[in-house]
Design a protein around this motif. Structure first.
Motif, PDB file in Angstrom:
ATOM      1  N   ARG A 113       0.835  -1.206   0.000  1.00 47.62           N
ATOM      2  CA  ARG A 113       0.000   0.000   0.000  1.00 47.62           C
ATOM      3  C   ARG A 113       0.872   1.259   0.000  1.00 47.62           C
ATOM      4  O   ARG A 113       0.559   2.238  -0.688  1.00 47.62           O
ATOM      5  CB  ARG A 113      -0.922  -0.008   1.217  1.00 47.62           C
ATOM      6  N   THR A 114       1.936   1.239   0.783  1.00 48.56           N
ATOM      7  CA  THR A 114       2.837   2.387   0.830  1.00 48.56           C
ATOM      8  C   THR A 114       3.459   2.654  -0.540  1.00 48.56           C
ATOM      9  O   THR A 114       3.551   3.811  -0.987  1.00 48.56           O
ATOM     10  CB  THR A 114       3.940   2.147   1.875  1.00 48.56           C
ATOM     11  N   GLU A 115       3.860   1.583  -1.222  1.00 51.31           N
ATOM     12  CA  GLU A 115       4.448   1.741  -2.554  1.00 51.31           C
ATOM     13  C   GLU A 115       3.410   2.251  -3.556  1.00 51.31           C
ATOM     14  O   GLU A 115       3.712   3.128  -4.383  1.00 51.31           O
ATOM     15  CB  GLU A 115       5.017   0.408  -3.024  1.00 51.31           C
ATOM     16  N   LEU A 116       2.189   1.704  -3.479  1.00 54.85           N
ATOM     17  CA  LEU A 116       1.140   2.135  -4.397  1.00 54.85           C
ATOM     18  C   LEU A 116       0.743   3.584  -4.133  1.00 54.85           C
ATOM     19  O   LEU A 116       0.486   4.348  -5.077  1.00 54.85           O
ATOM     20  CB  LEU A 116      -0.081   1.217  -4.254  1.00 54.85           C
ATOM     21  N   LEU A 117       0.705   3.975  -2.860  1.00 54.63           N
ATOM     22  CA  LEU A 117       0.367   5.357  -2.517  1.00 54.63           C
ATOM     23  C   LEU A 117       1.398   6.321  -3.083  1.00 54.63           C
ATOM     24  O   LEU A 117       1.045   7.380  -3.620  1.00 54.63           O
ATOM     25  CB  LEU A 117       0.281   5.502  -0.998  1.00 54.63           C
ATOM     26  N   ALA A 118       2.667   5.957  -2.989  1.00 53.23           N
ATOM     27  CA  ALA A 118       3.723   6.821  -3.544  1.00 53.23           C
ATOM     28  C   ALA A 118       3.594   6.922  -5.065  1.00 53.23           C
ATOM     29  O   ALA A 118       3.761   8.005  -5.645  1.00 53.23           O
ATOM     30  CB  ALA A 118       5.089   6.278  -3.153  1.00 53.23           C
ATOM     31  N   TYR A 119       3.271   5.817  -5.712  1.00 54.25           N
ATOM     32  CA  TYR A 119       3.142   5.812  -7.172  1.00 54.25           C
ATOM     33  C   TYR A 119       1.954   6.661  -7.613  1.00 54.25           C
ATOM     34  O   TYR A 119       2.057   7.489  -8.535  1.00 54.25           O
ATOM     35  CB  TYR A 119       2.991   4.370  -7.653  1.00 54.25           C
ATOM     36  N   LEU A 120       0.795   6.481  -6.955  1.00 53.65           N
ATOM     37  CA  LEU A 120      -0.393   7.248  -7.327  1.00 53.65           C
ATOM     38  C   LEU A 120      -0.247   8.723  -6.974  1.00 53.65           C
ATOM     39  O   LEU A 120      -0.821   9.590  -7.647  1.00 53.65           O
ATOM     40  CB  LEU A 120      -1.631   6.656  -6.660  1.00 53.65           C
ATOM     41  N   THR A 121       0.493   9.023  -5.919  1.00 54.27           N
ATOM     42  CA  THR A 121       0.768  10.424  -5.593  1.00 54.27           C
ATOM     43  C   THR A 121       1.535  11.088  -6.722  1.00 54.27           C
ATOM     44  O   THR A 121       1.256  12.235  -7.108  1.00 54.27           O
ATOM     45  CB  THR A 121       1.567  10.527  -4.277  1.00 54.27           C
ATOM     46  N   HIS A 122       2.488  10.386  -7.269  1.00 51.75           N
ATOM     47  CA  HIS A 122       3.244  10.900  -8.419  1.00 51.75           C
ATOM     48  C   HIS A 122       2.326  11.084  -9.625  1.00 51.75           C
ATOM     49  O   HIS A 122       2.416  12.104 -10.333  1.00 51.75           O
ATOM     50  CB  HIS A 122       4.375   9.925  -8.745  1.00 51.75           C
ATOM     51  N   VAL A 123       1.442  10.115  -9.854  1.00 52.79           N
ATOM     52  CA  VAL A 123       0.518  10.200 -10.989  1.00 52.79           C
ATOM     53  C   VAL A 123      -0.453  11.358 -10.822  1.00 52.79           C
ATOM     54  O   VAL A 123      -0.802  12.047 -11.790  1.00 52.79           O
ATOM     55  CB  VAL A 123      -0.241   8.865 -11.151  1.00 52.79           C
ATOM     56  N   LEU A 124      -0.897  11.612  -9.575  1.00 47.03           N
ATOM     57  CA  LEU A 124      -1.854  12.684  -9.292  1.00 47.03           C
ATOM     58  C   LEU A 124      -1.147  14.005  -8.995  1.00 47.03           C
ATOM     59  O   LEU A 124      -1.618  14.802  -8.186  1.00 47.03           O
ATOM     60  CB  LEU A 124      -2.756  12.273  -8.124  1.00 47.03           C
ATOM     61  N   LEU A 125      -0.022  14.203  -9.633  1.00 47.00           N
ATOM     62  CA  LEU A 125       0.686  15.493  -9.626  1.00 47.00           C
ATOM     63  C   LEU A 125       1.120  15.916  -8.227  1.00 47.00           C
ATOM     64  O   LEU A 125       1.103  17.095  -7.882  1.00 47.00           O
ATOM     65  CB  LEU A 125      -0.204  16.585 -10.249  1.00 47.00           C
ATOM     66  N   GLY A 126       1.493  14.919  -7.417  1.00 47.64           N
ATOM     67  CA  GLY A 126       2.008  15.219  -6.085  1.00 47.64           C
ATOM     68  C   GLY A 126       0.963  15.362  -5.006  1.00 47.64           C
ATOM     69  O   GLY A 126       1.298  15.745  -3.876  1.00 47.64           O
ATOM     70  N   ASP A 127      -0.297  15.043  -5.284  1.00 46.66           N
ATOM     71  CA  ASP A 127      -1.390  15.187  -4.311  1.00 46.66           C
ATOM     72  C   ASP A 127      -1.568  13.862  -3.561  1.00 46.66           C
ATOM     73  O   ASP A 127      -2.215  12.928  -4.047  1.00 46.66           O
ATOM     74  CB  ASP A 127      -2.684  15.575  -5.030  1.00 46.66           C
ATOM     75  N   ALA A 128      -1.021  13.774  -2.339  1.00 48.81           N
ATOM     76  CA  ALA A 128      -1.075  12.540  -1.559  1.00 48.81           C
ATOM     77  C   ALA A 128      -2.490  12.242  -1.059  1.00 48.81           C
ATOM     78  O   ALA A 128      -2.888  11.076  -0.955  1.00 48.81           O
ATOM     79  CB  ALA A 128      -0.103  12.615  -0.379  1.00 48.81           C
ATOM     80  N   LEU A 129      -3.258  13.299  -0.730  1.00 47.71           N
ATOM     81  CA  LEU A 129      -4.622  13.087  -0.232  1.00 47.71           C
ATOM     82  C   LEU A 129      -5.503  12.486  -1.324  1.00 47.71           C
ATOM     83  O   LEU A 129      -6.266  11.546  -1.069  1.00 47.71           O
ATOM     84  CB  LEU A 129      -5.211  14.407   0.260  1.00 47.71           C
ATOM     85  N   ALA A 130      -5.396  12.998  -2.532  1.00 44.16           N
ATOM     86  CA  ALA A 130      -6.168  12.436  -3.640  1.00 44.16           C
ATOM     87  C   ALA A 130      -5.759  10.995  -3.908  1.00 44.16           C
ATOM     88  O   ALA A 130      -6.598  10.149  -4.252  1.00 44.16           O
ATOM     89  CB  ALA A 130      -5.987  13.290  -4.899  1.00 44.16           C
ATOM     90  N   GLU A 158      -4.729   8.862  -1.636  1.00 42.36           N
ATOM     91  CA  GLU A 158      -5.379   8.066  -0.588  1.00 42.36           C
ATOM     92  C   GLU A 158      -6.799   7.684  -0.998  1.00 42.36           C
ATOM     93  O   GLU A 158      -7.202   6.521  -0.898  1.00 42.36           O
ATOM     94  CB  GLU A 158      -5.417   8.859   0.724  1.00 42.36           C
ATOM     95  N   TYR A 159      -7.550   8.659  -1.464  1.00 41.25           N
ATOM     96  CA  TYR A 159      -8.947   8.400  -1.818  1.00 41.25           C
ATOM     97  C   TYR A 159      -9.057   7.556  -3.087  1.00 41.25           C
ATOM     98  O   TYR A 159     -10.016   6.794  -3.247  1.00 41.25           O
ATOM     99  CB  TYR A 159      -9.700   9.718  -1.967  1.00 41.25           C
ATOM    100  N   LEU A 160      -8.101   7.667  -3.979  1.00 42.25           N
ATOM    101  CA  LEU A 160      -8.138   6.836  -5.180  1.00 42.25           C
ATOM    102  C   LEU A 160      -7.931   5.363  -4.818  1.00 42.25           C
ATOM    103  O   LEU A 160      -8.591   4.476  -5.395  1.00 42.25           O
ATOM    104  CB  LEU A 160      -7.066   7.301  -6.176  1.00 42.25           C
ATOM    105  N   ILE A 161      -7.056   5.080  -3.869  1.00 43.94           N
ATOM    106  CA  ILE A 161      -6.877   3.697  -3.417  1.00 43.94           C
ATOM    107  C   ILE A 161      -8.171   3.172  -2.805  1.00 43.94           C
ATOM    108  O   ILE A 161      -8.599   2.042  -3.089  1.00 43.94           O
ATOM    109  CB  ILE A 161      -5.717   3.605  -2.399  1.00 43.94           C
ATOM    110  N   LEU A 162      -8.811   3.986  -1.970  1.00 44.19           N
ATOM    111  CA  LEU A 162     -10.084   3.553  -1.349  1.00 44.19           C
ATOM    112  C   LEU A 162     -11.134   3.284  -2.417  1.00 44.19           C
ATOM    113  O   LEU A 162     -11.913   2.330  -2.306  1.00 44.19           O
ATOM    114  CB  LEU A 162     -10.575   4.626  -0.370  1.00 44.19           C
TER     115      LEU A 162
END
Length: 594
Positions: free
Chosen positions: A298-315, A317-321
């Motif tokens: 999950r930590t690795e996926l969160l970092a990857y999606l944060t990069h994809v979402l232009l650095g938005d870690a909160l977005a 989080e919600y995309l994983i959910l």
């Protein structure tokens, strides 16, 4: 293993032995059919059965031996009327004058040797509609098998997305003149007519199954349909039960739409080939080893999606959910567990939404991107409709398998007027999001079909469609560097181990059971009362319901099957951040209004 290969190569020989055994006892009605089915079911439960029986999804039709045992992962798209058939007939031996029971030249399994007409049901399933996992296909005919010098590597299910080579030109030309009625535009998956001989009431429209059956591709099937069409033209129209259009649709060329005589079928709990098809409870070793790694993945996926979402870690989080959400129950008309996410504030430069969809498409087994342009909304058929002339269900883009990720690109919507079709399509999308149901059009009435589809809406402002949660994107990348940043986003190779870890994680988190202890339930209720006591306007019943959904999904994303105090507090924290961001964005929009 060798016995399974022999059984798959010539299953009719096995069925004949059961019938001959019953005939030798002068008791054709001794229940040999049930014994044959039980025998096949026991053999197919073997762990090697999945690899020894070829798949229509992975192997091209012209490479499979006619009348062999095959399997097919599919979605039931339509159900035709039951049909009668003659399973066997008697002939007289000229020398002895004895009556001999003889099977048909193209026998149907289990019921191939009936001594009287029987009834079967006909389903029209096809490969699960999706634009995500495309199976490989080696274009090599069965007849050419002995002449080929090249070696074909066996294909495992783990290699999920591979490029499909072109079909022979003759098949491509024939298919272009035949409407195969695929739900999604551009779909190229195989389609079959499955003959079901018992318990057909146990199957429902849109069920996803893995069917084991005997493949029939005899050209005589199409010839019989043509003869039937010719003879029908000589009859009184009032006496003809089927129209020419119905005969054409229900009897397509077997070379394009093969017939599959079902022996055994099992429902698919999911469409991810990386996850065992059996219940997770029966794979305790696999489950325990995977659960222990979920937090780190999950930590690795969160970092990857944060990069994809232009650095938005909160977005992120919600995309994983959102990606692990699923309808797990229904209370009256309310579907529980759905989590439609609206990601607003998406930039329109450099086709960002297309890039975002490509990333999601790599992560989930089934997905479809619907560009909500004015032209698409006014022209696409989203809702399936009954065609009474051809007696078939004309599919629509919303006839999707369970847990399909539907990506609605609202950034493509431009100014203009929606016509009647457009309004109907927008209404259908709203009903899908709110109630997880699609109202199929039967001309004189509508029929509700429940579904379980993950809907993600990408928009510039707040979506015009309803959603369970809106998170406004806050890019950490300046607009001038946006295109350069997007081009640098790493797309994992299709078969990379990292990508497979993400895929397995998302599918496993969706299938986990979840519960709340009495102690935690009491603490949550007290917390809600305290929040309402401090400020009655701070949280409504709808907000509390969303908070419970977020807490559930957050727990599952961490590999936890029950709600803990820490997960509850974390859910409250990210919900507070999201609501604060949304309120700030609304104030900015209102402040800019004249």
């Amino acid at each position: 293993y060798f016995y399974l290969l022999t059984l798959a190569y010539n299953p009719l020989h096995c069925l004949s032995s059961f019938y001959i055994s019953a005939s030798s006892q002068n008791n054709p009605e001794s229940g040999w059919e049930a014994k044959a089915v039980l025998f096949f079911k026991e053999q197919l439960k073997d762990k090697e059965a999945h690899t020894s029986v070829p798949s229509l999804n992975d192997v091209p039709l012209h490479y499979l031996k006619p009348n062999s045992l095959v399997r097919f992962r599919c979605l039931i798209q339509d159900m035709f009327d039951p049909e009668f058939y003659m399973g066997a007939y008697e002939t007289v031996d000229p020398s002895t004058k004895a009556r001999v029971s003889t099977s048909l030249s193209t026998p149907a399994p289990r019921f191939a040797y009936q001594t009287q007409p029987s009834l079967s049901s006909l389903y029209h399933p096809r490969v699960v509609p999706s634009t995500s996992y495309v199976p490989s296909r080696q274009k090599r005919s069965y007849e050419e098998d002995d002449d080929m010098d090249t070696h074909t590597e066996p294909h495992g299910n783990g290699d999920c997305k591979r490029q499909e080579t072109e079909a022979p030109s003759s098949q491509t030309t024939s298919a272009s003149h035949l409407d195969l009625n695929f739900p999604l535009p551009g779909e190229k998956g195989p389609s079959c007519l499955v003959k079901v001989y018992e318990d057909w009431d146990s199957f429902k429209l849109n069920d996803t199954l893995e069917v084991y059956g005997i493949l029939s591709v005899s050209p005589a099937l199409s010839a019989l349909a043509e003869e039937k069409d010719a003879s029908s033209s000589l009859l009184d129209p009032a006496e003809c039960m089927e129209t020419a259009e119905e005969q054409r649709v229900h009897s397509p060329p077997a070379s394009l739409v093969p017939r599959l005589h079902m022996i055994y079928a099992k429902p698919l709990p999911h469409c991810n080939p990386l996850l065992p098809s059996a219940a997770l409870e029966d794979n305790s070793a696999f489950l325990s080893s995977t659960l222990s790694e979920m937090a780190s993945v999950r930590t690795e996926l969160l970092a990857y999606l944060t990069h994809v979402l232009l650095g938005d870690a909160l977005a992120a989080e919600y995309l994983i959910l959102h990606l692990i959400s699923s309808v797990y129950a229904r209370r009256d008309v309310l579907p529980l567990g759905k989590f439609t996410l609206n990601v607003s504030g998406c930039p329109t430069v450099a086709s960002y939404t297309e890039r975002l969809y490509q990333i999601i498409q790599q992560l989930v087994p089934c997905s479809y991107r619907l560009s909500m342009s004015l032209q698409n909304m006014n022209q696409l058929r989203l809702v399936p409709k009954k065609d009474y002339v051809a007696n078939r269900l004309v599919s629509g883009a919303l006839q999707l398998a369970r847990n399909t990720s539907l990506f609605l690109d609202e950034t493509q919507l431009e100014q203009g007027q929606l016509d009647t079709t457009g309004v109907r399509n927008i209404t259908a999308l709203g009903n899908l999001i709110s109630w997880q149901k699609v109202d199929y059009d039967f001309n004189y009435h509508q029929m509700e079909f429940p579904c379980n589809i993950n809907v993600l809406i990408a928009s510039e402002g707040r979506s015009l469609l309803p959603s369970d949660c809106q998170v406004h994107l806050q890019p950490q990348v300046a607009p001038p560097q946006m295109e350069e940043y997007l081009s640098a986003i790493h797309m994992h190779p299709q078969a990379s181990s990292q990508l497979n870890k993400f895929r397995l994680y998302l599918s496993l988190a969706r299938t986990l059971d979840y519960s709340i202890s009495d102690e935690v339930t009491k603490a949550v209720e007290d917390d809600f009362v305290d929040m309402r006591k401090d400020d009655p306007q701070s949280i409504s019943a709808e907000d509390f319901h969303r908070l419970l959904v977020v807490a559930r999904l957050l727990s599952l994303s961490l590999g936890q099957t029950s709600l803990s105090r820490d997960s509850w507090m974390r859910a409250k924290h990210i919900e507070t951040l999201r609501r604060s961001r949304t309120e700030q964005q609304q104030q900015c929009v209102n402040g800019n209004e004249p």
